[in-house]
Design an enzyme around this catalytic site. Structure first.
Site, PDB file in Angstrom:
ATOM      1  N   TYR A  73       0.974  -1.144  -0.127  1.00 35.44           N
ATOM      2  CA  TYR A  73       0.033  -0.101   0.030  1.00 35.44           C
ATOM      3  C   TYR A  73       0.982   1.265  -0.108  1.00 35.44           C
ATOM      4  CZ  TYR A  73      -3.132  -3.417   1.711  1.00 35.44           C
ATOM      5  OH  TYR A  73      -3.995  -4.732   1.911  1.00 35.44           O
TER       6      TYR A  73
ATOM      7  N   ASP B 261      -0.559 -10.173   9.437  1.00 34.31           N
ATOM      8  CA  ASP B 261       0.313 -11.288   9.219  1.00 34.31           C
ATOM      9  C   ASP B 261       1.867 -10.801   9.391  1.00 34.31           C
ATOM     10  OD1 ASP B 261      -1.120 -13.562   7.975  1.00 34.31           O
ATOM     11  OD2 ASP B 261      -1.818 -12.050   6.373  1.00 34.31           O
TER      12      ASP B 261
ATOM     13  N   HIS C 293       4.389  -6.856  -3.943  1.00 36.90           N
ATOM     14  CA  HIS C 293       3.054  -6.888  -4.836  1.00 36.90           C
ATOM     15  C   HIS C 293       2.302  -5.616  -4.230  1.00 36.90           C
ATOM     16  CE1 HIS C 293       2.471  -9.178  -0.794  1.00 36.90           C
ATOM     17  NE2 HIS C 293       1.693  -8.239  -0.870  1.00 36.90           N
TER      18      HIS C 293
ATOM     19  N   TYR D 159     -10.845  -0.697   0.120  1.00 36.03           N
ATOM     20  CA  TYR D 159     -10.734  -0.535   1.436  1.00 36.03           C
ATOM     21  C   TYR D 159      -9.417   0.186   1.897  1.00 36.03           C
ATOM     22  CZ  TYR D 159      -7.413  -3.606   4.169  1.00 36.03           C
ATOM     23  OH  TYR D 159      -6.295  -4.380   4.452  1.00 36.03           O
ATOM     24  N   ARG D 160      -8.399   0.121   0.869  1.00 39.75           N
ATOM     25  CA  ARG D 160      -7.028   0.630   1.213  1.00 39.75           C
ATOM     26  C   ARG D 160      -6.213   0.694  -0.233  1.00 39.75           C
ATOM     27  NH1 ARG D 160      -4.116  -3.028   5.718  1.00 39.75           N
ATOM     28  NH2 ARG D 160      -1.842  -1.732   5.965  1.00 39.75           N
TER      29      ARG D 160
END
Lengths: 145, 537
Positions: free
Chosen positions: B92, B151, B398, B485-486
């Site tokens: 992100y 995580d 990613h 959402y983000r």
């Protein structure tokens, strides 16, 4: 001249990833290439040096010598190195005596493969040197060359 | 130095940096290209491209007073600051800013666990505290509380919750922002504000009653740019006595509709932790004919999928259930879940899973004794931070697109089909969206799916494809009423654009607030798609 090996090589996998999380499949285990190496975690005699705590808090979650999560035989960084070296040298950093501060810093500050860079605010140059001293002493104490 | 802040020349930038050094010490201001390398987004699909965002400098304060001093200096020079906590927001944007030339306000040195109360079940921390740090603090002191962590454990409770990140335990804790209670914020003018009961001098309930009196602005600081959060409280689960797991499978594709309804009931009744859905048929995706079926234009029929399942001898769907609490309660809740689902779905089966007292032993944490193939990642499930998940990160990381969808089987089928069809021009998408794709039950009251293609620094063609696919995914999802959402800074405008009800009333409201509080854009201009007047085109 001492040979310097990459800490974390670029991963030799398909350029487009198998999906993170979602495509892991119902088993929750990602397919992994065969990993050479010991069946059990290697014996590591941890040197009592200031770098130990720094290593354990910042590096060991990926580069420790123990087993990985959820049935993975090794932690991710160790497994990546184990695959690359194919037993030629240890994948676990604590069994490496060829990593001085400058070498570690090269990878810590620049990252490589899936390993991102680390900032000076989280790991100072002095911290990196302390980790290098710890790794060397630990590797020697563990009698692995 | 590679870049300058917007509208600032080199001479004034040098003066600005000198003032920063005066505020925090020369050791904690960085502006060389080497030192700024780690402030790039190592997971960026626009690596070395014009769209990549670069910081002009970074500064790491030691305390709130230094944060205030930095904000005031930045205000005088009109330099945008981009606050980060531990800087691990990978997928992100990592630590990279929205606006090139911003100065990263690196809060990693503010790393004190200020309080953990295991009788009233909360923590109060600074932004540089990682989940590893908080877990270690709790263990070292023998406190009887459990954290809920994402995580990778190197992120911070504050940073993760301000990104509306998630974890894997009970519903009221998985939504990390929802589980927050009380924050301290340095505003764009350098003032310190506390929310909720923290605004009442002498209050002892800052981490127990989040509202205080009057409007609660704390939501503005999540995915927003209205201030810099320097302290934040979090509710913690009392360490449960016992942990139990079980697996339910259902034979037919359409059975998923009922399965989801039952699990919604169990979750909303606080009987279960995170439910982990999966389709055993995903194991067939390596077969060309099945892959073609599961990704076919318009989607496969139920009958075709059921025939494939029958031929393979596999159930169509499964769900891992998890129970926390007293041993007898976990046993009864699992028995209830089994009875409820098996009585309603013909052919459904249940398998008893691992169960043990908490805290788990090292061996139990390793998750090697489940009698079936489980989708649960046990470290996360038990609130133990780890980096083991990094084993599935490939290439140079990613990017992540996680559209939110309703908690219904029909909605899952519709997203599978619509996203697969809508992204058909990108071959990589079929692995993420197909007829076996299961929803993620991360947030407590909604499903999500995941599109997280990998990138490589030395493969600009691949990265360009990923970048185009990400933008298309945002657009396709929005056409169907699904929103991300983000998002990383390079996608935040695209995502914010899709939340456009009534001619972008929400964005215009945010812009009005931003103009009133921070017209020069000192705090993270562009974050959340919110731009102050100075930067609006």
């Amino acid at each position: 001249m001492r040979r310097i090996m990459l800490l974390v090589p670029p991963l030799a996998v398909a350029s487009l990833a198998v999906a993170i999380f979602g495509a892991e499949g119902v088993g929750g285990q990602t397919a992994q290439a065969a990993v050479p190496g010991p069946a059990a975690a290697p014996h590591v005699v941890k040197a009592d040096l200031p770098g130990r705590a720094i290593f354990e808090q910042n590096c060991a979650p990926c580069h420790g010598a123990g087993p990985g999560d959820d049935g993975a035989p090794m932690l991710p960084g160790t497994m990546t190195l184990e695959r690359r070296y194919q037993g030629e040298i240890p994948g676990a950093l604590e069994l490496r005596d060829d990593l001085d501060g400058d070498t570690l810093r090269l990878f810590v500050r620049n990252g490589i493969g899936a390993m991102p860079m680390f900032r000076k605010s989280e790991l100072s140059d002095a911290d990196v040197d302390a980790v290098a001293a710890y790794l060397k002493a630990t590797a020697e104490a563990s009698a692995v060359k | 130095m590679a870049v300058l802040p917007p509208d600032l020349d080199a001479a004034n930038f040098a003066r600005f940096l000198e003032e920063l050094r005066g505020a925090v010490g020369a050791d904690w201001v960085w502006s060389s290209e080497d030192d700024l390398g780690p402030y790039r987004d190592s997971f960026s699909p626009v690596w070395n491209q014009a769209e990549e965002r670069h910081a002009s400098a970074a500064v790491a304060p030691a305390d709130v007073e230094q944060v205030q001093a930095i904000v005031r200096i930045a205000g005088r020079y009109k330099v945008p600051l981009f606050p980060i906590s531990t800087g691990k927001n990978f997928g992100y944007g990592g630590p990279s800013p929205n606006v090139t030339g911003s100065v990263v306000l690196d809060l990693k040195r503010m790393n004190r666990v200020l309080e953990v109360d295991d009788k009233r079940h909360f923590a109060l921390v600074e932004p540089g505290v990682s989940y590893f740090d908080l877990y270690r603090h709790i263990k070292d002191k023998g406190l009887k509380v459990m954290i809920d962590c994402p995580d990778p454990g190197w992120g911070s409770p504050i940073g993760n919750s301000l990104e509306r990140g998630i974890g894997y335990t009970m519903p009221q804790f998985r939504d990390h922002f929802g589980a927050s209670c009380g924050m301290e914020v340095v505003l764009p003018n350098g003032e310190v504000m506390r929310t909720g009961m923290g605004a009442l001098p002498g209050s002892q309930s800052w981490q127990e009653y989040k509202y205080g009196f009057g409007p609660d602005p704390s939501g503005l600081f999540a995915q927003g740019n209205f201030g810099i959060v320097t302290k934040m409280g979090f509710r913690l689960m009392p360490l449960p006595e016992y942990y139990r797991t079980g697996l339910i499978t259902v034979p037919r594709r359409r059975d998923f509709v009922k399965l989801v309804e039952h699990v919604n009931y169990l979750s909303d009744s606080s009987l279960i932790g995170e439910a982990v859905y999966g389709s055993p048929l995903a194991a067939l995706m390596g077969d060309k004919a099945f892959y073609a079926l599961a990704t076919r234009q318009g989607g496969p029929s139920d009958a075709e999928m059921d025939a494939a399942a029958s031929k393979a001898g596999l159930p169509s769907w499964q769900v891992d259930l998890q129970f926390f609490g007293p041993e007898a309660a976990t046993r009864e809740n699992w028995e209830y879940a089994k009875q409820r689902i098996l009585a309603d779905i013909p052919g459904a089966k249940a398998i008893d899973g691992d169960h043990f007292p908490l805290p788990a032993t090292e061996e139990q944490l390793l998750n090697t004794t489940q009698p079936y193939k489980t989708g649960i990642r046990r470290y996360g499930a038990l609130g133990v931070p780890s980096l083991g998940i990094w084993r599935i990160v490939s290439g140079n990381g990613h990017v992540g697109f996680f559209p939110v969808l309703p908690r219904s089987g029909e909605a899952v089928f519709e997203m599978q089909r619509a996203m697969c069809d809508g992204l058909r021009e990108f071959p990589l998408a079929g692995r993420f969206f197909n007829a076996t794709t299961a929803p993620l039950y991360w947030h407590s009251y909604a499903f999500q799916m995941v599109f997280a293609p990998s990138v490589k620094h030395d493969d600009p063609a691949l990265n360009a494809e990923v970048h185009a696919a990400m933008k298309k995914a945002v657009a396709v999802a929005a056409e169907h009423g699904w929103g991300d959402y983000r998002a990383a800074p390079i996608y935040q405008d695209d995502v914010a654009d899709t939340y456009s009800f009534n001619n972008h009333a929400l964005r215009r409201f945010h812009e009005q607030l931003k103009d009133a509080i921070d017209p020069d854009g000192i705090v993270a201009p562009g974050r959340g798609g919110i731009w102050p007047r100075r930067f609006r085109k």
